[in-house]
Design an enzyme around this catalytic site. Structure first.
Site, PDB file in Angstrom:
ATOM      1  N   LYS A   1       7.199  85.304  93.321  1.00  0.00           N
ATOM      2  CA  LYS A   1       8.494  85.729  92.788  1.00  0.00           C
ATOM      3  C   LYS A   1       8.280  86.302  91.381  1.00  0.00           C
ATOM      4  O   LYS A   1       8.058  85.569  90.431  1.00  0.00           O
ATOM      5  CB  LYS A   1       9.477  84.563  92.709  1.00  0.00           C
ATOM      6  CG  LYS A   1      10.860  85.009  92.199  1.00  0.00           C
ATOM      7  CD  LYS A   1      11.473  83.955  91.320  1.00  0.00           C
ATOM      8  CE  LYS A   1      12.657  84.447  90.505  1.00  0.00           C
ATOM      9  NZ  LYS A   1      12.387  85.566  89.595  1.00  0.00           N
TER      10      LYS A   1
ATOM     11  N   CYS B   1       4.244  82.752  74.467  1.00  0.00           N
ATOM     12  CA  CYS B   1       4.227  81.297  74.337  1.00  0.00           C
ATOM     13  C   CYS B   1       3.147  80.868  73.360  1.00  0.00           C
ATOM     14  O   CYS B   1       3.212  79.779  72.790  1.00  0.00           O
ATOM     15  CB  CYS B   1       4.025  80.632  75.700  1.00  0.00           C
ATOM     16  SG  CYS B   1       2.568  81.198  76.585  1.00  0.00           S
TER      17      CYS B   1
END
Length: 480
Positions: free
Chosen positions: A176, A285
């Protein structure tokens, strides 16, 4: 309006979805493409296909899997320039950054192709036992059908980090992509389709987290979910996965530190601070957004950092001299501006940036932003901003710097700048982080692990650890 692209690839065929989503160019705010995306039913069909293909694929040879992974690497290499342009258009990052991303993808598939080649000789290993009455062997096997959910900040890179080891291990995959940046993954899916994988081994379903990610994490036939994204969504993924007791790997947030020690090369420190805070517009991140500087250097460091930050060219990602591009979308743009405003209201001193460049009327651009005098309890200091925002704080001693760096719920990465080998090794060992760079930019290699301590990660990606994330361990004990 352009034609609608199929965003669902199941069992070796492209399909139309049940809803159309617009993909936006963050540098222009214009519609870039329209994608037909999937839903829970498409997820069910994708898992059906992956489950049917698993037995044959899991029993294929490592050499055969490695050959197919090399075909992916070759296909990506052949389409490198086009993939760079797709990433820059869809993500807003400068073209040179997109080139780094594509090269990372190639290297990752090549690395795991080599790992797969070696698996035929090492899948079963003898185990030494204290008794001659028994013999034992260790066997590593693919865990099954896996769901891969990837973010928007590094399109195709985070996909490669998950997909290459999963396929090398012998798992079948349902991917996904982010609904915000699906275009690079769609092109990668076509490269995989052209490589000749058996139908059902690789499947892709574009769509939202609620429509696609949630049912993928909940499907009881999925043995493992590997997710990269925010901590808030990571919690939801874990909750869904817990309902069927499936394996979970999570790569989540960070609030990392750059430590500039008293003997640091200031020119190097400034460049590493800008790279760690403003690469990909700070949407990493691994952003070292907390910069800790020795008292004796802080005034000069701030002068140099301000001059460098104010000189960074923020522009369209295809401009020749661009150094920093746009944030991903309006939501993220407003979120970062909100953090900046609240930081000023809370008493932090805005040294530079914090607003849209005056010459850019459209696009989600924010000037490189530097704060000082940031309260330790503020969101600017503690929360992942995911934008081009640095906070600088002085420290008096090495121990204070380490304590400040470790005082976080995250522990992904850290950077240390010092001329002393002994000092940098000591500090690196004391930092609670999964990866520490010493006098180096944020280079990442497929051979080294990616992941962190505390709330930054569960598990590791890349290296042999990335492969192990998609394997089960079986011991067979025989009576002699």
């Amino acid at each position: 309006m352009s034609a609608v692209l199929n965003g669902v690839y199941i069992n070796g065929a492209w399909r139309a979805g049940h809803e159309v989503l617009e993909v936006i160019n963050p540098a222009t705010e214009a519609t870039l493409a329209r994608i037909s995306v999937g839903d829970a039913q498409a997820v069910t069909h994708a898992v059906d296909a992956a489950s049917a293909a698993f037995i044959d694929w899991s029993n294929s040879t490592g050499r055969d899997r490695g050959a197919l992974l090399r075909k992916i690497a070759q296909g990506v290499s052949e389409q490198r320039e086009q993939l760079m342009h797709v990433q820059s258009s869809n993500n807003g990052k400068p073209l040179f950054e997109a080139g780094i991303d594509v090269d990372d993808v190639i290297a990752t598939f090549e690395y795991y192709a080599g790992i797969a080649d070696a698996m035929d000789a090492g899948q079963d290993r003898p185990v030494a036992l204290p008794s001659d009455d028994f013999s034992a062997r260790l066997r590593r096997e693919p865990c099954g059908v896996v769901g891969l959910i990837v973010p928007w900040n590094f399109p195709m890179v985070t996909t490669a980090w998950k997909l290459a080891p999963a396929l090398a291990a012998g798992c079948c995959v349902v991917l996904k992509p982010s609904e915000v940046t699906p275009l690079a993954e769609l092109q990668l899916a076509q490269i995989i389709a052209d490589a000749g994988f058996p139908a059902g081994v690789f499947n892709l379903v574009c769509g939202t987290g609620l429509a696609v990610g949630a049912p993928l994490a909940a499907d009881r036939r999925v043995a493992k979910i590997s997710f990269t994204g925010s901590n808030a969504v990571g919690v939801q993924v874990m909750q869904r996965a817990a309902e069927t007791i499936k394996g979970v790997s999570l790569e989540l947030g960070g609030k990392s530190s750059l430590l500039v020690l008293a003997d640091a090369d200031l020119d190097l420190a400034v460049e590493l601070a800008c790279g760690g805070g403003f690469f990909n517009a700070g949407q990493m991140c691994s952003a070292t957004s907390r910069v800790l500087v020795a008292d004796s250097l802080v005034d000069e460091f701030l002068q140099r950092l301000q001059a460098r930050a104010e000189g960074i060219r923020v522009a369209d990602p295809f401009a020749d001299d661009v150094e920093m591009g746009a944030l991903i979308n309006r939501v993220q743009y407003q979120r970062v501006l909100g953090h900046i405003q609240r930081g000023v209201e809370a008493g932090a001193r805005l040294l530079c940036g914090g607003e849209r460049p005056a010459n850019l009327a459209k696009g989600y651009f924010i000037r490189p932003t530097v704060f000082t005098d940031v309260p330790l309890d503020s969101a600017l200091w503690n929360e992942e901003i995911f934008g081009p925002v640095l906070c600088v704080r002085p420290f008096a001693t090495e121990q204070e710097a380490i304590a400040l760096a470790n005082d976080s719920e995250f522990g992904l990465v850290a950077s240390v700048v010092s001329r002393s080998v002994e000092t940098t090794e000591r500090v690196a060992n004391a930092l609670q982080a999964g990866l520490v760079w010493i006098n180096a930019p944020q280079v990442i290699f497929p051979q080294t692990a990616w992941g962190g301590y505390k709330q930054s990660s569960i598990g590791r990606e890349l290296g042999p650890w990335g492969l192990a994330a998609f394997q089960e361990i079986k011991h067979v004990i025989r009576s002699n």
